[in-house]
Scaffold this active site. Structure first.
Site, PDB file in Angstrom:
ATOM      1  CB  SER A 184      -0.038   1.077  12.989  1.00  0.00           C
ATOM      2  OG  SER A 184       0.461  -0.231  13.205  1.00  0.00           O
ATOM      3  CE1 TYR A 197       1.874   0.578   7.838  1.00  0.00           C
ATOM      4  CE2 TYR A 197       2.436  -0.421   9.951  1.00  0.00           C
ATOM      5  CZ  TYR A 197       1.488   0.043   9.045  1.00  0.00           C
ATOM      6  OH  TYR A 197       0.146  -0.028   9.371  1.00  0.00           O
TER       7      TYR A 197
END
Length: 317
Positions: A184, A197
Site C-alpha cells: 500500500s 495498518y
C-alpha cells in the site's frame, strides 16, 4: 610493505567498483528511457501455477479473472468460503481450465503450512505467489484493541513470511518463479489514524525488499519480485474515504489496479506505485526535511480526520 600493498589493492578495488556503479547506473537510466518508447514484452505464463491469497473478493478476485485466460492453473485462498467459491466459478467462465480453491486463514501460521502442503500434493509447486490478503481496522492507535493490532500484523505482514517459507524453496531450487506483495502507499508514507495498518504495510515492503536482495545475492535471479503500493482503492475496504485532491491522488478503480498489477507481473516490474504521482510524492518525501515533509503530508490530506471512513470494523481486501 604488506600494509601498503593491501591499501593499494583496496583503493584499486574501490575505484573499479565505483566506476562499475557509475557506468551501470548510466546504462540502466538509458534502458529506462528506451522503455518509455519501447515497452518490454510480456512473459509467457502458460502452465504456471498462480496462488492468490484473499481471492474471494476485491482485487484478489479481479486478478484471478485476468489471469484466467492466460493458460495458468489458479489456486485461490480466502477465509470466506462463499466468496472464494464464487471467484472459482467466475474464472471458469473466463476460460481457466484448472482452478482449485481452499479455505485458509492466512493469519494462522499452522493453517498456512497445512494448506500449502495440501496445494503441493494436489496441484504442484506454486510458481507465482501473490500475497494479496489484507485487513484494516480503521481505529486510531490509542483506540485500537491490542487484539486487532495483532491481527493486522498477522494478516498484513506475518502471513507473507509463512507463504514465502512454504513456496519459495521450490522456486529457488528451480531458479524460477515470481513473488508478488500487494502492499500500500500507506507502507511508504504514514497516515493519520492508520498507525497499525501503515506499520504492517511498511513491514511487508521491507520484508519483500530484503528477500529480493537475498535472492540476488544467492544468484537466484530467475525468481522475480514485484511490490505493489496503491493509494486507496474503491473495493469497500476504505468505504467512505475521500481524497483531498482527486486529480493528484484519485481513489483508484479496482479494475484499473488489477490490470496494472498483471501488467507489472508479466513485465517483471519490481515496484508499482499507483497512481503515478506517488513516484513524485515519494521522491519529495525522501528529499525534504521533516517539517517540509509534514507540510506536504498536510497538503495531501494525511492529517485529515479518518473517522469519516467506514473502517471502524475489521475489513478485508
Amino acid at each position: 610493505m604488506v600494509t601498503n600493498d593491501f591499501l593499494g589493492i583496496s583503493k584499486m578495488n574501490f575505484l573499479l567498483e565505483t566506476l562499475q556503479v557509475i557506468v551501470m547506473s548510466i546504462y540502466y537510466n538509458m534502458e529506462a528511457f528506451v522503455r518509455l518508447f519501447i515497452p518490454p514484452k510480456n512473459k509467457n505464463v502458460t502452465g504456471e501455477i498462480v496462488l492468490i491469497t484473499g481471492a474471494g473478493s476485491g482485487i484478489g478476485r479481479l486478478m484471478a479473472e485476468k489471469f484466467a485466460p492466460l493458460g495458468v492453473s489458479l489456486v485461490l485462498w480466502d477465509i470466506n468460503q462463499e466468496g472464494v467459491k464464487e471467484t472459482s466459478r467466475l474464472v471458469k467462465e473466463k476460460g481457466v481450465t484448472k482452478v482449485h480453491y481452499y479455505l485458509c486463514d492466512c493469519s494462522d501460521k499452522a493453517e498456512v503450512y497445512r494448506v500449502a502442503d495440501q496445494v503441493k500434493r494436489e496441484v504442484g509447486d506454486v510458481s507465482i505467489l501473490i500475497n494479496n490478503a489484507g485487513i484494516v481496522t480503521g481505529r486510531k492507535f490509542m483506540d485500537a484493541p491490542d487484539s486487532l493490532i495483532e491481527k493486522t500484523f498477522e494478516v498484513n505482514t506475518m502471513a507473507h513470511f509463512w507463504t514465502y517459507k512454504a513456496f519459495l524453496p521450490a522456486m529457488a531450487a528451480n531458479n524460477h518463479g515470481h513473488l508478488v506483495s500487494i502492499a500500500s502507499s500507506a507502507g511508504l508514507i504514514g497516515v493519520n489514524g492508520l498507525a497499525d495498518y501503515c506499520a504492517s504495510k511498511f513491514a511487508a515492503i521491507g520484508f519483500a525488499e530484503s528477500v529480493a536482495l537475498e535472492l540476488l545475492a544467492t544468484g537466484k535471479d530467475g525468481v522475480k519480485t514485484t511490490i505493489v503500493c496503491p493509494y486507496f482503492i474503491n473495493t469497500g475496504m476504505f468505504d467512505g474515504c475521500n481524497t483531498k485532491w482527486p486529480l493528484l491522488l484519485p481513489i483508484l478503480d479496482p479494475d484499473y489496479v488489477a490490470n496494472k498489477i498483471i501488467e507489472a507481473i508479466l513485465t517483471d516490474q519490481v515496484y508499482l506505485l499507483l497512481p503515478k504521482t506517488m513516484y513524485l510524492i515519494m521522491g519529495l518525501k525522501n528529499s525534504l526535511r521533516w517539517k517540509q515533509a509534514a507540510l506536504l503530508g498536510k497538503y495531501l490530506g494525511a492529517f485529515e480526520n479518518p473517522e469519516h471512513c467506514e473502517t471502524t470494523s475489521l475489513k478485508l481486501h
